[in-house]
Design a protein around this motif. Structure first.
Motif, PDB file in Angstrom:
ATOM      1  N   THR A 210       0.829  -1.201   0.000  1.00  0.00           N
ATOM      2  CA  THR A 210       0.000   0.000   0.000  1.00  0.00           C
ATOM      3  C   THR A 210       0.865   1.254   0.000  1.00  0.00           C
ATOM      4  O   THR A 210       0.592   2.217  -0.728  1.00  0.00           O
ATOM      5  N   LYS A 211       1.941   1.256   0.803  1.00  0.00           N
ATOM      6  CA  LYS A 211       2.858   2.392   0.782  1.00  0.00           C
ATOM      7  C   LYS A 211       3.453   2.563  -0.608  1.00  0.00           C
ATOM      8  O   LYS A 211       3.561   3.690  -1.114  1.00  0.00           O
ATOM      9  N   ALA A 212       3.850   1.462  -1.241  1.00  0.00           N
ATOM     10  CA  ALA A 212       4.439   1.546  -2.575  1.00  0.00           C
ATOM     11  C   ALA A 212       3.456   2.147  -3.572  1.00  0.00           C
ATOM     12  O   ALA A 212       3.825   3.008  -4.389  1.00  0.00           O
ATOM     13  N   PHE A 213       2.193   1.728  -3.514  1.00  0.00           N
ATOM     14  CA  PHE A 213       1.191   2.281  -4.430  1.00  0.00           C
ATOM     15  C   PHE A 213       0.945   3.765  -4.152  1.00  0.00           C
ATOM     16  O   PHE A 213       0.723   4.552  -5.080  1.00  0.00           O
ATOM     17  N   LEU A 214       0.988   4.159  -2.892  1.00  0.00           N
ATOM     18  CA  LEU A 214       0.798   5.567  -2.554  1.00  0.00           C
ATOM     19  C   LEU A 214       1.951   6.435  -3.057  1.00  0.00           C
ATOM     20  O   LEU A 214       1.747   7.575  -3.505  1.00  0.00           O
ATOM     21  N   ARG A 215       3.169   5.918  -2.991  1.00  0.00           N
ATOM     22  CA  ARG A 215       4.366   6.701  -3.304  1.00  0.00           C
ATOM     23  C   ARG A 215       4.807   6.597  -4.760  1.00  0.00           C
ATOM     24  O   ARG A 215       5.371   7.552  -5.314  1.00  0.00           O
ATOM     25  N   GLN A 216       4.584   5.432  -5.389  1.00  0.00           N
ATOM     26  CA  GLN A 216       5.188   5.167  -6.690  1.00  0.00           C
ATOM     27  C   GLN A 216       4.795   6.148  -7.792  1.00  0.00           C
ATOM     28  O   GLN A 216       5.651   6.537  -8.605  1.00  0.00           O
ATOM     29  N   PRO A 217       3.533   6.590  -7.874  1.00  0.00           N
ATOM     30  CA  PRO A 217       3.164   7.463  -8.995  1.00  0.00           C
ATOM     31  C   PRO A 217       3.999   8.736  -9.098  1.00  0.00           C
ATOM     32  O   PRO A 217       4.138   9.288 -10.198  1.00  0.00           O
TER      33      PRO A 217
END
Length: 261
Positions: A210-217
């Motif tokens: 979830t952190k990765a999806f929040l930050r990746q964009p």
């Protein structure tokens, strides 16, 4: 597991799945030095590498988060290049896979504020006083602040905080979207630890994803801006404006920028 770096001003402790990083240099308002950056980078790397650690917590002493960079060291031994301790720290906090929580009280100056942009949860005390005085020091923003702040709070407010270097409170940090909540000075750290415990009890892979999806964009854009800011920041350290600002700061006088164009 990450390799620990001995530094008495950075105290790393662990309870359960929480790795706590405490900045403790109260005689200098927790001002950060190169060894302190190295120790924090190593601790965050250790948190990511150790499967038993679920979350990292960054805090200061009871009356101060951090006054930012140690000006004496920055004048005598300025960071050089992208492999400097401060740049390695920023790279680590940008790419951190596990969640980071911050507990902030008292002064949070310069990187003491901008590092919060890379934390996932931020809890402030009512006594918190945040400031990004880069322009007043003849410098420029760092840590991707010039990219992230307008996204979080809009251009007018970001320009106000960066260009005028205005100090703001914990309550304002919540209002501006920089923090999750504000508590009394005696409660903020406990509330942050409670949030860490709740995160540590969540499914770890799901939290990381979830952190990765929040930050990746926006991570690539932030990394690019952070690098551009870093190059400009390092160049500005030797500029006449910055020298005047820092000498005035150390001599406790008002800087004079009237001769600069």
């Amino acid at each position: 597991m990450g390799e620990s770096v001995a530094c008495p001003e950075i105290v790393v402790s662990r309870e359960g799945g929480i790795l706590e990083i405490s900045i403790r240099r109260p005689d200098r308002r927790n001002a950060l030095t190169h060894p302190m950056y190295d120790a924090m980078t190593a601790a965050l790397a250790e948190a990511d590498a150790d499967p038993g650690v679920r979350v990292a917590l960054i805090t200061g002493t009871e009356d101060c988060f951090t006054a930012g960079n140690d000006m004496v060291e920055f004048l005598q031994n300025p960071p050089k290049g992208n492999d400097s301790p401060v740049m390695r720290f920023l790279d680590q906090i940008l790419m951190q896979e596990k969640p980071i929580v911050a507990a902030v009280n008292g002064p949070a100056v310069g990187i003491g504020t901008t590092l919060l942009l890379h934390c996932d949860l931020v809890y402030c005390a009512r006594g918190a006083r945040l400031q990004m005085p880069f322009v007043s020091l003849g410098l420029c923003p760092e840590a991707g602040a010039s990219y992230l702040l307008p996204q979080i709070m809009g251009h007018p407010r970001a320009a106000q905080l960066l260009m005028l270097a205005e100090t703001f409170t914990g309550e304002q940090a919540v209002e501006y979207g920089l923090a999750n909540a504000v508590y009394d000075d005696g409660e903020y750290l406990q509330k942050a630890r409670e949030a860490c415990a709740r995160l540590a009890a969540q499914p770890p892979a799901s939290v990381r994803m979830t952190k990765a999806f929040l930050r990746q964009p926006q991570r690539d854009a932030v990394a690019k801006q952070m690098r551009a800011e870093g190059d400009a920041f390092l160049a500005r350290l030797g500029a006449p404006e910055a020298r005047e600002a820092m000498m005035a700061f150390m001599e406790k006088r008002k800087p004079d920028f009237s001769r600069f164009e």
